[in-house]
Design an enzyme around this catalytic site. Structure first.
Site, PDB file in Angstrom:
ATOM      1  N   TYR A 113      49.010  51.643  39.814  1.00  0.00           N
ATOM      2  CA  TYR A 113      50.448  51.743  40.066  1.00  0.00           C
ATOM      3  C   TYR A 113      51.237  51.680  38.763  1.00  0.00           C
ATOM      4  CZ  TYR A 113      51.182  46.735  39.236  1.00  0.00           C
ATOM      5  OH  TYR A 113      51.264  45.493  38.657  1.00  0.00           O
TER       6      TYR A 113
ATOM      7  N   ARG B 224      50.427  55.937  30.816  1.00  0.00           N
ATOM      8  CA  ARG B 224      49.567  54.805  31.192  1.00  0.00           C
ATOM      9  C   ARG B 224      49.057  54.954  32.623  1.00  0.00           C
ATOM     10  NH1 ARG B 224      51.973  48.780  30.931  1.00  0.00           N
ATOM     11  NH2 ARG B 224      53.091  49.539  32.762  1.00  0.00           N
TER      12      ARG B 224
ATOM     13  N   ARG C  84      35.541  52.846  55.956  1.00  0.00           N
ATOM     14  CA  ARG C  84      35.288  51.846  54.923  1.00  0.00           C
ATOM     15  C   ARG C  84      33.840  51.852  54.425  1.00  0.00           C
ATOM     16  NH1 ARG C  84      33.619  46.822  53.901  1.00  0.00           N
ATOM     17  NH2 ARG C  84      34.830  45.538  52.459  1.00  0.00           N
TER      18      ARG C  84
ATOM     19  N   LYS D 271      46.121  49.048  35.174  1.00  0.00           N
ATOM     20  CA  LYS D 271      47.210  48.585  36.045  1.00  0.00           C
ATOM     21  C   LYS D 271      46.784  48.843  37.493  1.00  0.00           C
ATOM     22  CE  LYS D 271      52.280  48.372  36.080  1.00  0.00           C
ATOM     23  NZ  LYS D 271      52.444  46.926  36.028  1.00  0.00           N
TER      24      LYS D 271
ATOM     25  N   LEU E 293      47.131  43.609  30.099  1.00  0.00           N
ATOM     26  CA  LEU E 293      47.739  44.925  30.290  1.00  0.00           C
ATOM     27  C   LEU E 293      48.616  45.177  29.063  1.00  0.00           C
ATOM     28  CD1 LEU E 293      48.233  47.279  32.365  1.00  0.00           C
ATOM     29  CD2 LEU E 293      50.436  46.192  32.739  1.00  0.00           C
TER      30      LEU E 293
HETATM   31  N1  PLP Z   1      50.927  42.187  32.243  1.00  0.00           N
HETATM   32  C1  PLP Z   1      50.794  42.272  33.571  1.00  0.00           C
HETATM   33  C2  PLP Z   1      49.621  41.624  34.237  1.00  0.00           C
HETATM   34  C3  PLP Z   1      51.751  42.962  34.337  1.00  0.00           C
HETATM   35  O1  PLP Z   1      51.609  43.072  35.674  1.00  0.00           O
HETATM   36  C4  PLP Z   1      52.876  43.525  33.682  1.00  0.00           C
HETATM   37  C5  PLP Z   1      53.903  44.243  34.430  1.00  0.00           C
HETATM   38  O2  PLP Z   1      53.957  44.245  35.624  1.00  0.00           O
HETATM   39  C6  PLP Z   1      52.985  43.396  32.294  1.00  0.00           C
HETATM   40  C7  PLP Z   1      51.983  42.741  31.604  1.00  0.00           C
HETATM   41  C8  PLP Z   1      54.142  43.989  31.551  1.00  0.00           C
HETATM   42  O3  PLP Z   1      54.028  45.378  31.471  1.00  0.00           O
HETATM   43  P1  PLP Z   1      55.299  46.339  31.350  1.00  0.00           P
HETATM   44  O4  PLP Z   1      56.064  45.888  30.147  1.00  0.00           O
HETATM   45  O5  PLP Z   1      54.711  47.681  31.181  1.00  0.00           O
HETATM   46  O6  PLP Z   1      56.083  46.170  32.606  1.00  0.00           O
END
Ligand code: PLP
Length: 283
Positions: A32, A51, A99, A146, A202
């Site tokens: 997502y 991304r 499933r 993500k 992330l």
């Molecule tokens: N880390 C995690 C686990 C996240 O879920 C998010 C955003 O939802 C971020 C970092 C920050 O990422 P961004 O700046 O792209 O929103």
């Protein structure tokens, strides 16, 4: 009426249907993105959709749209829903099939859904800062994706909320990795510290904007792992995310950070970040 996108169709949310056999529902088998809308315009859309495609590729999911097409979908949703300040949410799952853990056949197409929603900037938190709670990073080892699989993040955020905190800070083997839905930054003696963009975090788009702003404004950066002890001794702390922007952290586990108010470097970065939003509005 809220207009959603579903595999090429724009229609009212109430008329949308997703299969009970969707792999997102069974396995969290999907990815997502969240893209911020300021003044009706998408902020850093190219970075987000790049991304998005990268996350999909990492889980071996072929998406039928390009970065440009995803951007057009997001723009249309913002316009059709009259969103001036808010965000676009978009997700793709591996589709619907009886499933079974292994991938379904080639005939199963990804399920892509998206919407735009009003979501004002959290200005009081941005100004006053928030409290955070540390917790064990119990997640898997591909936090760079993500993924829709957010159970570790959900449990951590709930733990933080129940402790009266706005965010949970993950600690893995004594190292501060990131927040449950944000990246973590510390400032010590004028130098910015943040975890490197490895498989353990992330690589946030807001994180990247902050690092670019540091380079532009000659703020020193150390992208290196730091311990919880170091985190607790930082002069300033803040977190970043698409919706939280740059939010100061004023207490960790009930103990104040520095003077217990947002720090100078944090406020300077907030100021230059704000300029990037104004530049977007001027476009
Ligand atoms: N880390 C995690 C686990 C996240 O879920 C998010 C955003 O939802 C971020 C970092 C920050 O990422 P961004 O700046 O792209 O929103």
């Amino acid at each position: 009426m809220t207009i959603y996108f579903n595999n090429g169709v724009y229609a009212d949310k109430e008329t949308m249907k997703v299969s009970i056999d969707d792999r997102g529902y069974y396995f969290g088998d999907g990815v997502y993105e969240v893209v911020k809308v300021y003044d009706g315009k998408l902020y850093t859309a190219e970075e987000h959709f790049t991304r998005f495609l990268q996350s999909a590729k990492k889980i071996r999911l072929d998406l039928p749209y390009t970065i440009e097409e995803f951007t057009e979908i997001a723009k249309k949703l913002a316009v059709d829903n009259g969103i001036v300040e808010g965000h676009v949410y978009i997700q793709a799952t591996r589709g619907a099939a009886p499933r079974m853990h292994n991938f379904p056949g080639e005939d199963v197409v990804p399920m892509i859904t998206a919407y735009a929603i009003h979501n004002p900037r959290p200005l009081s938190k941005i100004k006053e800062g928030v409290a955070v709670k540390t917790t064990d990073d119990i997640r898997w080892l591909r936090c760079d994706i993500k993924s829709l699989n957010l159970l570790g993040n959900v449990l951590a955020k709930q733990e933080a909320y129940e402790a009266g905190c706005a965010e949970a800070v993950f600690v893995r083997d004594g190292i501060v990795t990131e927040g449950s839905s944000s990246n973590m930054f510390g400032v010590k003696d004028g130098i910015l510290y943040t975890h490197p963009a490895t498989n353990l975090i992330l690589n946030g788009i807001t994180r990247r904007v902050v690092l670019k702003l540091c380079a532009k404004h000659s703020i020193g950066v150390m992208e290196e792992p730091f311990t919880l002890e170091q985190f607790n001794e930082m002069d300033e702390l803040f977190l970043t995310s698409t919706t939280s922007e740059i939010t100061p952290i004023v207490s960790v586990d009930g103990k104040p950070v520095g003077e217990g108010v947002p720090g100078r470097v944090t406020e300077r970065l907030q100021q230059v970040f704000e300029e990037t939003i104004h530049e977007l509005k001027m476009e």
